[in-house]
Design an enzyme around this catalytic site. Sequence first.
Site, PDB file in Angstrom:
ATOM      1  N   ASP A  32       0.397   8.882  -3.404  1.00 37.59           N
ATOM      2  CA  ASP A  32       1.471   9.687  -2.388  1.00 37.59           C
ATOM      3  C   ASP A  32       1.811   8.316  -1.809  1.00 37.59           C
ATOM      4  OD1 ASP A  32       2.730  11.097  -0.584  1.00 37.59           O
ATOM      5  OD2 ASP A  32       1.055  10.899   0.868  1.00 37.59           O
TER       6      ASP A  32
ATOM      7  N   ASP B  11       3.417   7.692   1.834  1.00 41.61           N
ATOM      8  CA  ASP B  11       2.935   7.637   3.399  1.00 41.61           C
ATOM      9  C   ASP B  11       1.727   8.078   3.757  1.00 41.61           C
ATOM     10  OD1 ASP B  11       5.871   7.549   4.823  1.00 41.61           O
ATOM     11  OD2 ASP B  11       6.299   8.756   3.066  1.00 41.61           O
TER      12      ASP B  11
END
Length: 216
Positions: free
Chosen positions: A8, A10
């Site tokens: 992922d 952020d």
Amino acid sequence: MIKTVLFDLDGTLADTAPDLAHALNAVRLSHDLPALPYEVIRPVVSHGGKALIELGFGESAPHVDFEALRQQLLQIYRTNLATHTVLFPGMAGLLDNLESRGHNWGVVTNKPGWLTDPLLQALGLAERAGCIVSGDTLPQRKPDPAPLLHACKQCASEAHECLYVGDARRDIEAGRRAGMQTLVALFGYIGEDEQPDTWGADGLVESPEAILQWVS
């Protein structure tokens, strides 16, 4: 054997919270509201612009146009994408280590491509990533497994050969549904009221370095 590690963006690959917090507070200040403390904003960052606007303006509902505020937030953020954003401590070494071992890695995020691509360019990672799957690459977004399965194809790996690392429940759900191994990045943006040990991940890691033991 794990061939590909997917991240992922952020709160997992990069610490984007300072720049997103700045953008949210800039929107609040433009509406004559005081800035929110950084520690209040940080846990919400992984949940996207809508969640940030709900945090910043929830007390004003239903008297505000949330979509207009979200667009204002994103435009301010776009001009400050990498002002303070950096890789999490240890992440650069992890990526170097993965590449030296012959593993490839990629990014699967719900962040739109018009923000994801320039950010990864600014961080010097765009050319190194085996794949970059953004929130608008496909019609589906996490927790749907489709973006992760798309990343597998781009990296020439089967799902069972991939490890997905994220800091939100939707990341783990998407990874599990795709048939991957999953890890929770405890160094990411996880709120005090969340219980990542109940998300069903294969493991929880306190640092990027700890991810290596799941690959070797």
